[in-house]
Design an enzyme around this catalytic site. Structure first.
Site, PDB file in Angstrom:
ATOM      1  N   TRP A 103      16.927  12.260  24.303  1.00 52.97           N
ATOM      2  CA  TRP A 103      15.711  12.070  25.123  1.00 52.97           C
ATOM      3  C   TRP A 103      14.786  11.031  24.496  1.00 52.97           C
ATOM      4  CZ3 TRP A 103      14.229  16.676  28.464  1.00 52.97           C
ATOM      5  CH2 TRP A 103      13.096  16.424  29.226  1.00 52.97           C
ATOM      6  N   ARG A 147      12.043   4.958  25.208  1.00 49.97           N
ATOM      7  CA  ARG A 147      10.904   4.540  24.385  1.00 49.97           C
ATOM      8  C   ARG A 147       9.611   4.347  25.137  1.00 49.97           C
ATOM      9  NH1 ARG A 147      14.423  -0.475  22.929  1.00 49.97           N
ATOM     10  NH2 ARG A 147      15.037   0.069  25.054  1.00 49.97           N
ATOM     11  N   TYR A 198       6.209  19.200  18.065  1.00 53.20           N
ATOM     12  CA  TYR A 198       5.885  20.330  17.197  1.00 53.20           C
ATOM     13  C   TYR A 198       6.278  19.945  15.762  1.00 53.20           C
ATOM     14  CZ  TYR A 198       6.083  25.299  15.795  1.00 53.20           C
ATOM     15  OH  TYR A 198       5.887  26.513  15.191  1.00 53.20           O
ATOM     16  N   ALA A 217       7.571  20.488  12.205  1.00 52.51           N
ATOM     17  CA  ALA A 217       8.295  21.428  11.334  1.00 52.51           C
ATOM     18  C   ALA A 217       7.954  21.178   9.865  1.00 52.51           C
ATOM     19  CB  ALA A 217       9.787  21.308  11.566  1.00 52.51           C
ATOM     20  N   ARG A 223      13.632  22.445   6.370  1.00 56.11           N
ATOM     21  CA  ARG A 223      14.119  22.267   7.750  1.00 56.11           C
ATOM     22  C   ARG A 223      15.450  21.522   7.812  1.00 56.11           C
ATOM     23  NH1 ARG A 223      10.171  17.621  10.303  1.00 56.11           N
ATOM     24  NH2 ARG A 223      10.101  16.293   8.473  1.00 56.11           N
ATOM     25  N   ASP A 255       4.913   7.222  32.749  1.00 58.94           N
ATOM     26  CA  ASP A 255       4.535   6.849  34.112  1.00 58.94           C
ATOM     27  C   ASP A 255       5.742   7.016  35.031  1.00 58.94           C
ATOM     28  OD1 ASP A 255       5.962   4.289  34.417  1.00 58.94           O
ATOM     29  OD2 ASP A 255       4.607   3.581  32.847  1.00 58.94           O
ATOM     30  N   LEU A 256       5.460   7.011  36.334  1.00 61.58           N
ATOM     31  CA  LEU A 256       6.498   7.338  37.308  1.00 61.58           C
ATOM     32  C   LEU A 256       7.655   6.336  37.281  1.00 61.58           C
ATOM     33  CD1 LEU A 256       7.518   9.114  39.646  1.00 61.58           C
ATOM     34  CD2 LEU A 256       6.078   7.781  41.189  1.00 61.58           C
ATOM     35  N   HIS A 281      13.401   5.875  35.842  1.00 65.13           N
ATOM     36  CA  HIS A 281      14.471   5.240  35.050  1.00 65.13           C
ATOM     37  C   HIS A 281      15.185   6.302  34.199  1.00 65.13           C
ATOM     38  CE1 HIS A 281      16.558   2.197  32.729  1.00 65.13           C
ATOM     39  NE2 HIS A 281      16.082   2.711  31.616  1.00 65.13           N
ATOM     40  N   ARG A 283      19.664  10.149  33.277  1.00 68.98           N
ATOM     41  CA  ARG A 283      19.933  11.476  32.722  1.00 68.98           C
ATOM     42  C   ARG A 283      20.220  12.550  33.772  1.00 68.98           C
ATOM     43  NH1 ARG A 283      21.340  10.168  27.583  1.00 68.98           N
ATOM     44  NH2 ARG A 283      19.770   8.823  26.663  1.00 68.98           N
TER      45      ARG A 283
HETATM   46  C1  LIG Z   1      25.411   8.096  29.588  1.00 66.48           C
HETATM   47  C2  LIG Z   1      24.712   7.503  28.392  1.00 66.48           C
HETATM   48  C3  LIG Z   1      25.413   7.237  27.237  1.00 66.48           C
HETATM   49  C4  LIG Z   1      24.761   6.665  26.125  1.00 66.48           C
HETATM   50  N1  LIG Z   1      25.482   6.441  24.968  1.00 66.48           N
HETATM   51  C5  LIG Z   1      24.848   5.933  23.885  1.00 66.48           C
HETATM   52  C6  LIG Z   1      25.561   5.702  22.653  1.00 66.48           C
HETATM   53  O1  LIG Z   1      26.749   5.934  22.565  1.00 66.48           O
HETATM   54  N2  LIG Z   1      24.863   5.212  21.593  1.00 66.48           N
HETATM   55  C7  LIG Z   1      23.535   4.929  21.647  1.00 66.48           C
HETATM   56  O2  LIG Z   1      22.970   4.477  20.672  1.00 66.48           O
HETATM   57  N3  LIG Z   1      22.844   5.126  22.801  1.00 66.48           N
HETATM   58  C8  LIG Z   1      23.459   5.630  23.908  1.00 66.48           C
HETATM   59  N4  LIG Z   1      22.743   5.853  25.052  1.00 66.48           N
HETATM   60  C9  LIG Z   1      21.303   5.537  25.065  1.00 66.48           C
HETATM   61  C10 LIG Z   1      21.037   4.227  25.814  1.00 66.48           C
HETATM   62  O3  LIG Z   1      21.663   3.134  25.175  1.00 66.48           O
HETATM   63  C11 LIG Z   1      19.522   3.968  25.896  1.00 66.48           C
HETATM   64  O4  LIG Z   1      19.017   3.868  24.593  1.00 66.48           O
HETATM   65  C12 LIG Z   1      18.776   5.096  26.593  1.00 66.48           C
HETATM   66  O5  LIG Z   1      19.413   5.448  27.792  1.00 66.48           O
HETATM   67  C13 LIG Z   1      17.341   4.645  26.880  1.00 66.48           C
HETATM   68  O6  LIG Z   1      17.401   3.657  27.879  1.00 66.48           O
HETATM   69  P1  LIG Z   1      16.330   2.502  27.960  1.00 66.48           P
HETATM   70  O7  LIG Z   1      16.303   1.712  26.699  1.00 66.48           O
HETATM   71  O8  LIG Z   1      16.622   1.747  29.223  1.00 66.48           O
HETATM   72  O9  LIG Z   1      14.977   3.350  28.169  1.00 66.48           O
HETATM   73  P2  LIG Z   1      13.503   3.075  27.639  1.00 66.48           P
HETATM   74  O10 LIG Z   1      13.459   3.058  26.166  1.00 66.48           O
HETATM   75  O11 LIG Z   1      12.635   4.087  28.337  1.00 66.48           O
HETATM   76  O12 LIG Z   1      13.169   1.661  28.173  1.00 66.48           O
HETATM   77  C14 LIG Z   1      13.000   1.418  29.566  1.00 66.48           C
HETATM   78  C15 LIG Z   1      13.175  -0.069  29.796  1.00 66.48           C
HETATM   79  O13 LIG Z   1      12.135  -0.752  29.108  1.00 66.48           O
HETATM   80  C16 LIG Z   1      12.635  -1.972  28.553  1.00 66.48           C
HETATM   81  N5  LIG Z   1      12.473  -1.923  27.101  1.00 66.48           N
HETATM   82  C17 LIG Z   1      12.035  -0.867  26.364  1.00 66.48           C
HETATM   83  N6  LIG Z   1      11.966  -1.200  25.063  1.00 66.48           N
HETATM   84  C18 LIG Z   1      12.409  -2.474  24.994  1.00 66.48           C
HETATM   85  C19 LIG Z   1      12.600  -3.390  23.918  1.00 66.48           C
HETATM   86  N7  LIG Z   1      12.319  -3.076  22.652  1.00 66.48           N
HETATM   87  N8  LIG Z   1      13.059  -4.610  24.206  1.00 66.48           N
HETATM   88  C20 LIG Z   1      13.347  -4.975  25.460  1.00 66.48           C
HETATM   89  N9  LIG Z   1      13.199  -4.171  26.522  1.00 66.48           N
HETATM   90  C21 LIG Z   1      12.725  -2.932  26.285  1.00 66.48           C
HETATM   91  C22 LIG Z   1      14.092  -2.067  28.981  1.00 66.48           C
HETATM   92  O14 LIG Z   1      14.168  -2.770  30.190  1.00 66.48           O
HETATM   93  C23 LIG Z   1      14.469  -0.637  29.230  1.00 66.48           C
HETATM   94  O15 LIG Z   1      15.562  -0.471  30.123  1.00 66.48           O
HETATM   95  C24 LIG Z   1      23.368   6.387  26.186  1.00 66.48           C
HETATM   96  C25 LIG Z   1      22.666   6.651  27.360  1.00 66.48           C
HETATM   97  C26 LIG Z   1      23.311   7.211  28.458  1.00 66.48           C
HETATM   98  C27 LIG Z   1      22.524   7.490  29.704  1.00 66.48           C
END
Ligand SMILES: Cc1cc2nc3c(=O)[nH]c(=O)nc-3n(C[C@H](O)[C@H](O)[C@H](O)COP(=O)(O)OP(=O)(O)OC[C@H]3O[C@@H](n4cnc5c(N)ncnc54)[C@H](O)[C@@H]3O)c2cc1C
Length: 301
Positions: free
Chosen positions: A110, A114, A121, A123, A195, A211-212, A217, A222
């Site tokens: 989760w 980011r 919480y 620990a 822990r 935010d929504l 996303h 998920r």
């Molecule tokens: C089915 C599944 C399998 C996965 N398997 C793995 C795995 O094997 N190993 C692993 O490490 N992770 C894994 N992940 C995690 C995945 O790679 C993402 O880290 C996670 O889903 C968060 O997505 P996000 O970065 O789009 O979301 P958020 O962090 O919420 O970001 C939302 C959007 O904001 C933008 N953003 C946020 N921060 C930045 C930044 N620093 N630079 C540029 N753009 C940014 C991007 O457009 C991003 O899509 C998995 C996820 C899923 C759903």
């Protein structure tokens, strides 16, 4: 048990003290406020606060002074247009604050999202409760043979019983040692060190504000069939809340994100050839085996 009788009493007390406000209120969300929605064996999700509703999305899109609403139909049409065309910033004008109780290994997945604000919480400061996630037998599967990142067939009843026995025994032993380590009349080890002896199926809790736009996303990734079951059930619970909070936005999300597919240029080309009556095969598609399989999956639905 997801909440204790004392915690439930605090929730009931909050719900029995309505406040008056001039702010936009979503009736669907008011019904959820503060209530704990049970998830897994000891977890929950509950809404602590929220800002905005469907109308607020339109108000922001129109940058209006008043409510900005011409009619409910106009609002729904506008929200669907915004979602369809990735005009995402109006959705960022709505916010939600959740209190989530979840196993640590789910929290690790989760927290990868980011774009939220989190307070967990501590620990280091507090003692964690003796609560561990134990999967129900119908969720205890063997490693998948087709997907390295997933589950396959259910284990036999005998192996399921062995798995549960090991999980329960290890959790109990680790927690007993945790208590021995932190005992102030005994070893008195710092909580921040003790822990590390706890397994990843122990429950943690956090407040999570997002935010929504970013929440959708998160839900897209998920609440998807490819996500691990243990995080998917939290996403499913949140989907139900969002559907009641912003029904137009959620419907548009279901239609243009959850139920939609992305096709590559090669896939589109194959589709066009198929529509013209051409016999397109894996061999003449120009796609890799894996992409072809995904393409077939899209067409079969
Ligand atoms: C089915 C599944 C399998 C996965 N398997 C793995 C795995 O094997 N190993 C692993 O490490 N992770 C894994 N992940 C995690 C995945 O790679 C993402 O880290 C996670 O889903 C968060 O997505 P996000 O970065 O789009 O979301 P958020 O962090 O919420 O970001 C939302 C959007 O904001 C933008 N953003 C946020 N921060 C930045 C930044 N620093 N630079 C540029 N753009 C940014 C991007 O457009 C991003 O899509 C998995 C996820 C899923 C759903």
């Amino acid at each position: 048990m997801s909440v204790t009788p004392e915690q439930q009493a605090e929730i009931d007390e909050l719900r029995n003290q309505p406040n008056q406000t001039l702010r936009a209120v979503s009736e669907g969300m008011e019904a959820h406020l503060y209530k704990a929605i049970p998830v897994l064996d000891h977890g929950f999700v509950r809404v602590i606060d929220y800002m905005g509703d469907d109308a607020a999305i339109c108000q922001a899109a129109r940058v209006s002074y008043g409510k900005g609403t011409k009619s409910v139909q106009n609002d729904e049409g506008l929200i669907r247009y915004l979602m369809r065309h990735w005009h995402s910033t109006p959705f960022e004008m709505c916010e939600i604050k959740l209190h989530v109780k979840l196993p640590v290994f789910v929290a690790r997945q989760w927290i990868r999202h980011r774009t939220a604000n989190v307070n967990e919480y501590s620990a280091r400061y507090s003692i964690l409760d003796r609560e561990f996630y134990m999967p129900a037998p119908e969720h205890i599967n063997a490693q998948s043979v087709v997907n390295n990142q997933g589950r396959g067939e259910l284990l036999s009843p005998e192996d399921t019983a062995r798995v549960l026995e090991m999980l329960k025994g290890d959790a109990a032993r680790c927690y007993d040692n945790y208590q021995t380590l932190i005992d102030e009349d005994g070893i008195g080890l710092a909580r921040e060190l003790a822990r590390m002896n706890l397994p990843a199926n122990i429950y943690t809790q956090w407040y999570w504000k997002v935010d929504l736009h970013n929440l959708l996303h998160f839900l897209r990734l998920r609440a998807d069939a490819h996500a691990q079951y243990e995080i998917r059930v939290y996403a499913d619970a949140i989907c139900n809340v969002v559907a009641d909070w912003v029904p137009f936005a959620f419907k548009a999300f279901e239609d243009y994100r959850m139920g939609a597919v992305t096709m590559s240029a090669q896939m589109m080309e194959c589709l066009r050839r198929m529509l013209k009556g051409e016999a397109v095969t894996k061999e003449n598609s120009g796609m890799s085996v894996r992409e072809w399989r995904e393409f077939e999956g899209v067409l079969e639905g």
